[in-house]
Write an enzyme that holds these catalytic residues in place. Sequence first.
Site, PDB file in Angstrom:
ATOM      1  N   ASP A 270      56.409   8.320  29.622  1.00  0.00           N
ATOM      2  CA  ASP A 270      57.672   8.898  30.089  1.00  0.00           C
ATOM      3  C   ASP A 270      57.960  10.223  29.378  1.00  0.00           C
ATOM      4  O   ASP A 270      58.768  11.010  29.851  1.00  0.00           O
ATOM      5  CB  ASP A 270      58.850   7.915  29.983  1.00  0.00           C
ATOM      6  CG  ASP A 270      59.188   7.511  28.558  1.00  0.00           C
ATOM      7  OD1 ASP A 270      58.420   7.833  27.624  1.00  0.00           O
ATOM      8  OD2 ASP A 270      60.230   6.846  28.366  1.00  0.00           O
TER       9      ASP A 270
ATOM     10  N   SER B 291      57.843   2.321  23.951  1.00  0.00           N
ATOM     11  CA  SER B 291      57.698   3.768  24.065  1.00  0.00           C
ATOM     12  C   SER B 291      56.727   4.304  23.016  1.00  0.00           C
ATOM     13  O   SER B 291      55.573   3.927  22.997  1.00  0.00           O
ATOM     14  CB  SER B 291      59.069   4.434  23.977  1.00  0.00           C
ATOM     15  OG  SER B 291      58.981   5.799  24.293  1.00  0.00           O
TER      16      SER B 291
ATOM     17  N   ASP C 129      53.082  10.062  25.903  1.00  0.00           N
ATOM     18  CA  ASP C 129      53.259   8.925  24.984  1.00  0.00           C
ATOM     19  C   ASP C 129      52.788   7.630  25.666  1.00  0.00           C
ATOM     20  O   ASP C 129      52.452   7.632  26.853  1.00  0.00           O
ATOM     21  CB  ASP C 129      54.698   8.846  24.479  1.00  0.00           C
ATOM     22  CG  ASP C 129      55.711   8.459  25.540  1.00  0.00           C
ATOM     23  OD1 ASP C 129      55.369   8.499  26.740  1.00  0.00           O
ATOM     24  OD2 ASP C 129      56.852   8.113  25.186  1.00  0.00           O
TER      25      ASP C 129
ATOM     26  N   ASP D  12      53.950   4.952  27.050  1.00  0.00           N
ATOM     27  CA  ASP D  12      54.471   4.478  28.337  1.00  0.00           C
ATOM     28  C   ASP D  12      54.625   5.622  29.339  1.00  0.00           C
ATOM     29  O   ASP D  12      55.201   5.443  30.416  1.00  0.00           O
ATOM     30  CB  ASP D  12      55.776   3.693  28.164  1.00  0.00           C
ATOM     31  CG  ASP D  12      56.939   4.546  27.696  1.00  0.00           C
ATOM     32  OD1 ASP D  12      56.709   5.462  26.880  1.00  0.00           O
ATOM     33  OD2 ASP D  12      58.081   4.307  28.128  1.00  0.00           O
TER      34      ASP D  12
END
Length: 600
Positions: free
Chosen positions: A334, A171, A330, A332
């Site tokens: 999400d 993340s 961010d 990734d």
Amino acid sequence: PPRKSRSRTNVPPPFSIYTTGGISRMDFMKEYEKWLASPALSDAERAELESIRNDPKEIESRFFAPLEFGTAGLRGTMCVGLHQMNIHVIRHATQAFAEVILAEGPEAVKRGVAVCFDCRNHSQEFARETAGVMAGNGIPVRIFESLRPTPELSFAVREYGCIAGVNVTASHNPKEYNGYKVYWQDGAQLPPHHAEAIAKKMEELDFFASIKRMDYDEAVEKGLITVMGAETDEKFLSNVMGQVNDKAAVEKVADTFKMVYTPFHGTGYKLIPEALRRLGMKHVICVPEQMVIDGNFPTVISPNPENPEGFYLAVDLAKKEGADFILGSDPDADRVGIMVRTSDGEFKVLTGNQTGVLLLDYLIGAKQRTGKMPANPVALKTIVTTEMARKVAETNGLKCYDTFTGFKFLAEKKDKLENAGEGKVIFAYEESYGYMLGDYVRDKDAVTAALSLTEMAAWYAGQGMTLYDALLACYEKYGYYGEKTLNLVMPGLDGLKKMADLMANLREKPPVEIAGVGVLQQKDYKDGSVVNVADGAKSTMELSGSNVLRYEMADGTSLIVRPSGTEPKVKVYILANDASREACDAKVAKYAVWAESLKK
């Protein structure tokens, strides 16, 4: 400023992955020698371990215990060792996960597993290792050809009817980290009982000898691995575009409305600009330096949209181009953060709470305006998310429910309400920049959120307002709300004890007064109990089973104390409201002093 390189390879990992189980701290040298002797190690890996032979502290930090597998999977720094992220830890976790899937029976196995990865160093390698172990256990795999947003993995699990999914990502953690997120058939992160089953299997399996693997190319040839690409992107994007409420609002300002977007070197670089183009946006100006895919995140100290300093390139570009709106996802993709221009020409960060409230208020208005509001509409938030969301929802005739922190709980609540015919969720969010819309994902989704936030910004531009103007208008309409999260950091191996003692002391002597204000109710989410301080009357809440305490104050403030699940700290959330901004800020400041005193 770019991140400085570190002298040590091993940065202390997040708190949740320390474990008191597994290998005794006395046995770390034995484990170190076992790894050195294993034929599974490459020459380079063996050389890396030999290079720390005379550094017992480093050896201990890498081998004192295995990474602990939880509902969020695994997360740690990337180097060779038991307590790190590397191909051996990936193989071991995947073997355990494969055995849990095999235990579900042949029909479940046939459905297969979806695998995704982000921009981080080694992410593709770890994803292919995951696929190879699943294939070695006879479980078919669908793997993305290249990096993709986390919500597209959640979508793929649901779209293709997979039994489970794995996403290799850490993340928004710093560049030294990687992680292994695990999803179940509903597209949400793993429920606790499955996480426990995997953790138990990991304890039983020999770290090297138990692994069943198939060469990646051989598995592709045999049809056990299928590669996903543009066809899955199109299916996902068509669902994303289904969340548009008022395209005409965008068309109205498309010639003049400008925005800046940054993916922070990550997976949003492709699908987010494409979704915005399909929305009708003509001026999406991407930060060129941060459109470069790079797991070292060279332009930021932290690739986290919660940190305003990461937006410095975007702010410069927005000022140069005359844009009013900045959006960043961010690595990734999400989570998403936004900055908006204020009347003085500067850019202000909106918090996750503020962004969510703005979006909820906008979605209600847009759906009512365009006839898209479902019957029995519902908003979901977590217990630590602003109470302003409840005010916005209820003022507009929506029900609002709380869940524990984490999108698996928001997803679970959505499914429960909708399956029972008790309401249709139009929006779910938490204060840490995560937003979920639509029915096709069961996790935070920066792609869809970016679409809706941009539509909202364009609509307000058509009214001659920036999103900052819109936020002030919301405060005028619903009252002033202010939130603050304090992190009481308690590092080291004695941190766990300090955290436990703090919670135990608050339970043993529940406060009846905080910062000179009376406590009306003491709530304990561990057993779901509610105590009225005035008369001692007891009742129960719907939620229970989490180590969280909450105090409802006589001045309308809510105070929540919660040990972090991912870092060595106790989080204290202050949720205040009042008739004026000044009075609200004063409450937050007063309770912040009390929160800091808890650390002593």
